[in-house]
Design a protein around this motif. Structure first.
Motif, PDB file in Angstrom:
ATOM      1  N   ARG A 213       0.847  -1.214   0.000  1.00  0.00           N
ATOM      2  CA  ARG A 213       0.000   0.000   0.000  1.00  0.00           C
ATOM      3  C   ARG A 213       0.873   1.251   0.000  1.00  0.00           C
ATOM      4  NH1 ARG A 213      -3.999  -1.642   4.842  1.00  0.00           N
ATOM      5  NH2 ARG A 213      -5.463  -2.925   3.685  1.00  0.00           N
ATOM      6  N   PHE A 214       1.942   1.197   0.815  1.00  0.00           N
ATOM      7  CA  PHE A 214       2.842   2.347   0.967  1.00  0.00           C
ATOM      8  C   PHE A 214       3.535   2.660  -0.362  1.00  0.00           C
ATOM      9  CE2 PHE A 214       7.058   4.062   2.225  1.00  0.00           C
ATOM     10  CZ  PHE A 214       6.629   5.224   2.861  1.00  0.00           C
ATOM     11  N   ILE A 215       3.977   1.587  -1.039  1.00  0.00           N
ATOM     12  CA  ILE A 215       4.681   1.786  -2.319  1.00  0.00           C
ATOM     13  C   ILE A 215       3.752   2.439  -3.342  1.00  0.00           C
ATOM     14  CG2 ILE A 215       5.695   0.530  -4.296  1.00  0.00           C
ATOM     15  CD1 ILE A 215       6.948  -1.374  -2.144  1.00  0.00           C
ATOM     16  N   LEU A 216       2.468   2.035  -3.310  1.00  0.00           N
ATOM     17  CA  LEU A 216       1.507   2.607  -4.260  1.00  0.00           C
ATOM     18  C   LEU A 216       1.307   4.108  -4.029  1.00  0.00           C
ATOM     19  CD1 LEU A 216      -1.207  -0.216  -4.423  1.00  0.00           C
ATOM     20  CD2 LEU A 216       0.378   0.486  -6.228  1.00  0.00           C
ATOM     21  N   LEU A 217       1.514   4.528  -2.757  1.00  0.00           N
ATOM     22  CA  LEU A 217       1.344   5.952  -2.437  1.00  0.00           C
ATOM     23  C   LEU A 217       2.572   6.789  -2.755  1.00  0.00           C
ATOM     24  CD1 LEU A 217      -0.386   5.677   1.059  1.00  0.00           C
ATOM     25  CD2 LEU A 217      -1.420   6.520  -1.035  1.00  0.00           C
ATOM     26  N   LEU A 218       3.711   6.087  -3.014  1.00  0.00           N
ATOM     27  CA  LEU A 218       4.962   6.818  -3.173  1.00  0.00           C
ATOM     28  C   LEU A 218       5.056   7.536  -4.509  1.00  0.00           C
ATOM     29  CD1 LEU A 218       7.779   4.612  -1.635  1.00  0.00           C
ATOM     30  CD2 LEU A 218       6.783   6.710  -0.739  1.00  0.00           C
ATOM     31  N   GLY A 219       5.892   8.563  -4.491  1.00  0.00           N
ATOM     32  CA  GLY A 219       6.153   9.357  -5.669  1.00  0.00           C
ATOM     33  C   GLY A 219       7.019  10.499  -5.206  1.00  0.00           C
ATOM     34  N   VAL A 220       7.394  11.396  -6.067  1.00  0.00           N
ATOM     35  CA  VAL A 220       8.152  12.559  -5.608  1.00  0.00           C
ATOM     36  C   VAL A 220       7.404  13.830  -5.958  1.00  0.00           C
ATOM     37  CG1 VAL A 220      10.465  11.553  -5.609  1.00  0.00           C
ATOM     38  CG2 VAL A 220       9.542  12.508  -7.715  1.00  0.00           C
ATOM     39  N   ARG A 221       7.642  14.854  -5.180  1.00  0.00           N
ATOM     40  CA  ARG A 221       7.025  16.161  -5.453  1.00  0.00           C
ATOM     41  C   ARG A 221       8.077  17.051  -6.102  1.00  0.00           C
ATOM     42  NH1 ARG A 221       3.296  18.270  -1.285  1.00  0.00           N
ATOM     43  NH2 ARG A 221       3.868  20.240  -2.264  1.00  0.00           N
ATOM     44  N   ASN A 222       7.978  17.185  -7.433  1.00  0.00           N
ATOM     45  CA  ASN A 222       9.000  17.965  -8.143  1.00  0.00           C
ATOM     46  C   ASN A 222       9.011  19.431  -7.724  1.00  0.00           C
ATOM     47  OD1 ASN A 222      10.146  15.878  -9.605  1.00  0.00           O
ATOM     48  ND2 ASN A 222       8.490  15.937 -11.107  1.00  0.00           N
ATOM     49  N   ASP A 223       7.867  19.922  -7.227  1.00  0.00           N
ATOM     50  CA  ASP A 223       7.809  21.332  -6.810  1.00  0.00           C
ATOM     51  C   ASP A 223       8.597  21.580  -5.511  1.00  0.00           C
ATOM     52  OD1 ASP A 223       5.794  19.643  -5.630  1.00  0.00           O
ATOM     53  OD2 ASP A 223       4.987  21.450  -4.668  1.00  0.00           O
ATOM     54  N   LEU A 224       9.009  20.479  -4.851  1.00  0.00           N
ATOM     55  CA  LEU A 224       9.689  20.645  -3.561  1.00  0.00           C
ATOM     56  C   LEU A 224      11.210  20.481  -3.621  1.00  0.00           C
ATOM     57  CD1 LEU A 224       7.274  18.823  -1.073  1.00  0.00           C
ATOM     58  CD2 LEU A 224       7.670  21.266  -1.283  1.00  0.00           C
ATOM     59  N   TRP A 225      11.772  20.256  -4.821  1.00  0.00           N
ATOM     60  CA  TRP A 225      13.223  20.014  -4.902  1.00  0.00           C
ATOM     61  C   TRP A 225      14.030  21.192  -4.360  1.00  0.00           C
ATOM     62  CZ3 TRP A 225      14.859  15.479  -4.760  1.00  0.00           C
ATOM     63  CH2 TRP A 225      14.265  14.437  -5.474  1.00  0.00           C
ATOM     64  N   GLY A 226      13.539  22.412  -4.656  1.00  0.00           N
ATOM     65  CA  GLY A 226      14.243  23.621  -4.175  1.00  0.00           C
ATOM     66  C   GLY A 226      14.297  23.638  -2.656  1.00  0.00           C
ATOM     67  N   ASP A 227      13.118  23.367  -2.036  1.00  0.00           N
ATOM     68  CA  ASP A 227      13.044  23.353  -0.561  1.00  0.00           C
ATOM     69  C   ASP A 227      13.918  22.232   0.007  1.00  0.00           C
ATOM     70  OD1 ASP A 227      11.290  25.384  -0.704  1.00  0.00           O
ATOM     71  OD2 ASP A 227       9.483  24.197  -0.284  1.00  0.00           O
ATOM     72  N   ALA A 228      13.881  21.076  -0.697  1.00  0.00           N
ATOM     73  CA  ALA A 228      14.655  19.922  -0.205  1.00  0.00           C
ATOM     74  C   ALA A 228      16.150  20.231  -0.235  1.00  0.00           C
ATOM     75  CB  ALA A 228      14.351  18.693  -1.057  1.00  0.00           C
ATOM     76  N   LEU A 229      16.612  20.864  -1.318  1.00  0.00           N
ATOM     77  CA  LEU A 229      18.048  21.185  -1.406  1.00  0.00           C
ATOM     78  C   LEU A 229      18.443  22.216  -0.352  1.00  0.00           C
ATOM     79  CD1 LEU A 229      18.668  21.188  -5.260  1.00  0.00           C
ATOM     80  CD2 LEU A 229      19.362  19.476  -3.568  1.00  0.00           C
ATOM     81  N   ALA A 230      17.530  23.200  -0.120  1.00  0.00           N
ATOM     82  CA  ALA A 230      17.816  24.212   0.912  1.00  0.00           C
ATOM     83  C   ALA A 230      17.916  23.551   2.287  1.00  0.00           C
ATOM     84  CB  ALA A 230      16.728  25.279   0.904  1.00  0.00           C
ATOM     85  N   ALA A 231      17.023  22.596   2.552  1.00  0.00           N
ATOM     86  CA  ALA A 231      17.031  21.905   3.855  1.00  0.00           C
ATOM     87  C   ALA A 231      18.279  21.043   4.010  1.00  0.00           C
ATOM     88  CB  ALA A 231      15.772  21.040   3.980  1.00  0.00           C
TER      89      ALA A 231
END
Lengths: 242, 230
Positions: free
Chosen positions: A35-53
């Motif tokens: 179930r968890f794998i089916l929910l997975l994916g990435v949020r491309n709009d968050l890459w900037g925030d992720a790199l800053a973090a």
């Protein structure tokens, strides 16, 4: 082979006590993971925030190591009976050992209380945590040097920190290796300090976990794995060149 | 140049030393004057290294008196002898990770701690250290790390260090062990040449021929007692 048998017996016994041999448990776990794998994916709009973090996490880690090295460099000779008077060495060792028993996350909680939430608390907690570990690595390495080298330097008149600094040159491979180990360790640790409000990527992971936004969590986790892997590779290259 | 009128550089009177119940030195007497080089021989475990360590002030005698440059080794005056004793142990006492030049400059660290910590030695000290390395034929390897040097070259670095240190007392524990005869002759020659500068040299030697050729006196340490044999 004997170690495998010796490990197998308590593992099996304790797995039974902990309820890990229940087939139903593993069936439910399999269902949940699918179930968890089916929910997975990435949020491309968050890459900037992720790199800053991740950058924030890296800054916390590097500060923790650099400040920790300075403190440990000065503390380790004081905790070694070869370099400091016996009473000072015993006191120094007790201080370093007691401080080392406190996990980084507890230091982070303490510094969040002292200086407020954010990167400052994370950086200070890692500096203290790193210094206690490096002090142990350093004084053990200092004590492992050849006694004849020590005698020769003492006969020349080297004492205290002057003697310690000469010995640090002699053990520089161990010193650099310990520093790189702590850098790798700190990046991993800094990633979870955010769970208690001490800045870095952990803060964002916790926030997105609380609203069950798994694609956002995965985006931040991938960024963290990338930086940890980059540090590991850089560290490996440096080690091979020492 | 130091004056011989200053009295013995090294003076031992009835020195006794034990490791637990095992008595290693049993009333050792010795006088070494400035400008004199003596060799100490004896079987392994006879106490030769212990004797050198007592002279260096690294061990305190159980009984008797050890005086170096007029200071009793157990007295407070001994602490002021900083930099005046050079001790070359069997393993040479070189700091690995440091260059030959670093190891030579290290001899002045007790006098110039700030220069040592910052690594900013200035032209005077660096040129003097390079002169010492040149004297032992190692100028071109001044910036090479000591662990990358051969056994003979490492021995020469140790000798360059004592030249640069300018210590009036040099103690060397088997300074030519593991060297081929030709290199051993060169190294012992360089070491004993320092007599001309008024230095007192005490060396533990295994090779009797070398000792006879280069040293003023040869002693044998046997059953805890030192006696002159040549």
């Amino acid at each position: 082979m004997r170690i495998v048998v010796v490990s197998l017996i308590p593992t099996a016994a304790l797995a039974y006590i902990l309820g890990l041999v229940d087939p139903g448990l593993w069936a439910r776990a399999g269902l949940n993971i699918s179930r968890f794998i089916l929910l997975l994916g990435v949020r491309n709009d968050l890459w900037g925030d992720a790199l800053a973090a991740v950058y924030e996490t890296l800054i916390i880690s590097v500060f923790g190591v650099s400040c920790g090295v300075l403190l440990a460099y000065l503390l380790a000779p004081l905790a070694s009976p070869l370099l400091a008077p016996r009473t000072i060495a015993i006191a120094g060792r007790i201080l370093a050992n007691s401080a080392r028993t406190v996990p980084a996350i507890l230091w982070a909680i303490l510094f969040v209380i002292l200086v407020g939430p954010g990167v400052k608390a994370g950086a200070l907690s890692l500096a203290i945590y790193t210094s206690t570990y490096l002090a142990k690595f350093f004084y053990e390495a200092l004590e492992s040097v050849d006694r004849e080298l020590l005698d020769s330097l003492r006969a020349m008149g080297l004492r205290g920190y002057i003697l310690a600094f000469a010995l640090y040159t002699h053990i520089r491979r161990q010193v650099i290796s310990s520093i790189l180990f702590m850098l790798e360790y700190n990046v991993r640790t800094a990633a979870i300090l955010g769970f208690v409000g001490a800045g870095g990527v952990g803060y964002y992971i916790l926030q997105y976990l609380s609203i069950l936004d798994y694609p956002a969590v995965l985006t931040f986790v991938i960024a963290t794995i990338a930086i940890v892997a980059a540090i590991d590779i850089a560290s490996y290259i440096l080690r091979t060149r020492i | 140049m130091l004056s011989l009128a200053q009295g013995p550089a090294v003076e031992l009177r009835g020195v006794v030393f034990s490791y637990g119940d095992k008595r290693v030195l049993n009333g050792v007497d010795l006088e070494v004057f400035h400008g004199e080089a003596i060799a100490i021989m004896g079987r392994s475990g006879a106490g030769k290294t212990t004797l050198l360590k007592i002279i260096a002030g690294l061990l305190k005698p159980g009984e008797g008196v050890a005086k170096i440059l007029g200071c009793v080794s157990s007295g407070s005056c001994f602490d002021n002898l900083k930099g005046k004793i050079a001790y070359i142990p069997q393993t040479l006492g070189l700091v690995e990770g440091g260059s030959a030049l670093y190891n030579v400059l290290l001899a002045k660290a007790p006098e110039k701690p700030l220069r040592f910590i910052t690594g900013i030695w200035g032209g005077y000290y660096v040129s003097k250290a390079l002169e010492a390395l040149e004297a032992v034929g190692l100028l071109e390897k001044a910036w090479t790390r000591v662990e990358k040097l051969s056994g003979g070259e490492r021995q020469r670095v140790a000798i360059a260090r004592v030249i640069f240190q300018g210590a009036p007392v040099i103690l060397a524990d088997e300074p030519v062990s593991n060297l081929d005869l030709e290199t051993a002759r060169d190294v012992v020659g360089l070491l004993t040449e320092l007599r001309e500068r008024g230095v007192a040299i005490v060396a533990v030697m295994h090779d009797r021929d070398l000792a006879q050729r280069y040293f003023d006196k040869i002693y044998v340490l046997e059953s805890g007692v030192l006696r002159v044999i040549s």
